[in-house]
Scaffold this motif. Structure first.
Motif, PDB file in Angstrom:
ATOM      1  N   ARG A 188       8.908   3.493   4.978  1.00 17.92           N
ATOM      2  CA  ARG A 188       8.180   2.537   3.751  1.00 17.92           C
ATOM      3  C   ARG A 188       8.869   2.779   2.673  1.00 17.92           C
ATOM      4  O   ARG A 188       8.976   1.945   1.553  1.00 17.92           O
ATOM      5  N   HIS A 229       3.178   3.525  -2.993  1.00 19.98           N
ATOM      6  CA  HIS A 229       3.182   3.665  -4.469  1.00 19.98           C
ATOM      7  C   HIS A 229       4.367   4.336  -5.021  1.00 19.98           C
ATOM      8  O   HIS A 229       4.411   5.610  -4.744  1.00 19.98           O
ATOM      9  N   ASP A 283       2.033  11.453   2.207  1.00 18.65           N
ATOM     10  CA  ASP A 283       1.418  11.919   3.371  1.00 18.65           C
ATOM     11  C   ASP A 283       2.118  12.606   4.373  1.00 18.65           C
ATOM     12  O   ASP A 283       1.516  13.309   5.129  1.00 18.65           O
ATOM     13  N   ALA A 323       0.693  -1.168   0.008  1.00 13.86           N
ATOM     14  CA  ALA A 323      -0.066   0.056   0.124  1.00 13.86           C
ATOM     15  C   ALA A 323       0.881   1.219   0.051  1.00 13.86           C
ATOM     16  O   ALA A 323       0.608   2.234   0.707  1.00 13.86           O
ATOM     17  N   THR A 377       8.717   8.609  -2.490  1.00  9.68           N
ATOM     18  CA  THR A 377       8.420   9.431  -1.444  1.00  9.68           C
ATOM     19  C   THR A 377       7.031   9.052  -0.600  1.00  9.68           C
ATOM     20  O   THR A 377       6.078   8.535  -1.321  1.00  9.68           O
TER      21      THR A 377
HETATM   22  C1  LIG Z   1      -4.598   4.748   2.544  1.00 10.83           C
HETATM   23  C2  LIG Z   1      -3.073   4.418   1.761  1.00 10.83           C
HETATM   24  O1  LIG Z   1      -2.093   3.722   2.406  1.00 10.83           O
HETATM   25  C3  LIG Z   1      -2.473   5.804   1.212  1.00 10.83           C
HETATM   26  O2  LIG Z   1      -3.268   6.553   0.613  1.00 10.83           O
HETATM   27  C4  LIG Z   1      -1.275   5.647   0.574  1.00 10.83           C
HETATM   28  C5  LIG Z   1      -1.443   4.824  -0.940  1.00 10.83           C
HETATM   29  N1  LIG Z   1       0.218   4.895  -1.552  1.00 10.83           N
HETATM   30  C6  LIG Z   1       0.857   5.966  -0.924  1.00 10.83           C
HETATM   31  N2  LIG Z   1       1.970   5.960  -1.744  1.00 10.83           N
HETATM   32  C7  LIG Z   1       3.043   6.842  -1.372  1.00 10.83           C
HETATM   33  N3  LIG Z   1       4.013   6.875  -1.932  1.00 10.83           N
HETATM   34  N4  LIG Z   1       2.753   7.746  -0.373  1.00 10.83           N
HETATM   35  C8  LIG Z   1       1.580   7.954   0.173  1.00 10.83           C
HETATM   36  O3  LIG Z   1       1.380   8.780   1.133  1.00 10.83           O
HETATM   37  C9  LIG Z   1       0.603   6.851   0.047  1.00 10.83           C
HETATM   38  N5  LIG Z   1      -0.636   6.689   0.662  1.00 10.83           N
END
Ligand SMILES: C[C@H](O)[C@H](O)[C@H]1CNC2=NC(N)=NC(=O)C2=N1
Length: 104
Positions: free
Chosen positions: A82, A57, A75, A55, A72
């Motif tokens: 991560r 990306h 959030d 989760a 990066t």
């Molecule tokens: C709810 C979910 O975990 C979030 O929306 C995730 C999804 N993938 C993500 N990927 C990345 N690279 N940064 C994030 O902040 C992020 N948030």
């Protein structure tokens, strides 16, 4: 704050970056010389599956003949554990495919 939400310092990032990865501001990035498009697509698909499982990306650029991966944590606006964990998985998939980082 949970580890996954903790932004890391440049020193902490440097200590954990896989071979060929560099930090660039709030992200980490690596280019892989895949040699041909099909191998690059295979690597992208493996990265995609790992990203879904985590989760988390990356931004991916697939070209003939390379794949560029940028990570990066959107959030929190920085590099977290991560990103480093997924970078390590990307490096392992590249190694499995016999693909080398473009630098380092
Ligand atoms: C709810 C979910 O975990 C979030 O929306 C995730 C999804 N993938 C993500 N990927 C990345 N690279 N940064 C994030 O902040 C992020 N948030």
């Amino acid at each position: 704050m949970a580890d996954a939400e903790q932004t890391l310092t440049s020193t902490e990032i440097a200590a954990s970056l896989p071979s060929g990865w560099t930090q660039s501001g709030e992200s980490i990035t690596a280019g892989y010389d895949t040699g041909d498009f099909a191998t690059g697509l295979d690597l992208v698909n493996r990265i995609g599956a790992a990203a879904e499982a985590a989760a988390h990306h990356p931004d991916l650029t697939l070209t003939y003949p390379s794949v560029t991966v940028t990570l990066t944590s959107h959030d929190v606006g920085g590099v977290t554990r991560r990103d480093l964990d997924l970078a390590e998985i990307v490096a392992q998939h590249a190694a499995t495919l016999g693909v080398s980082p473009a630098h380092g």
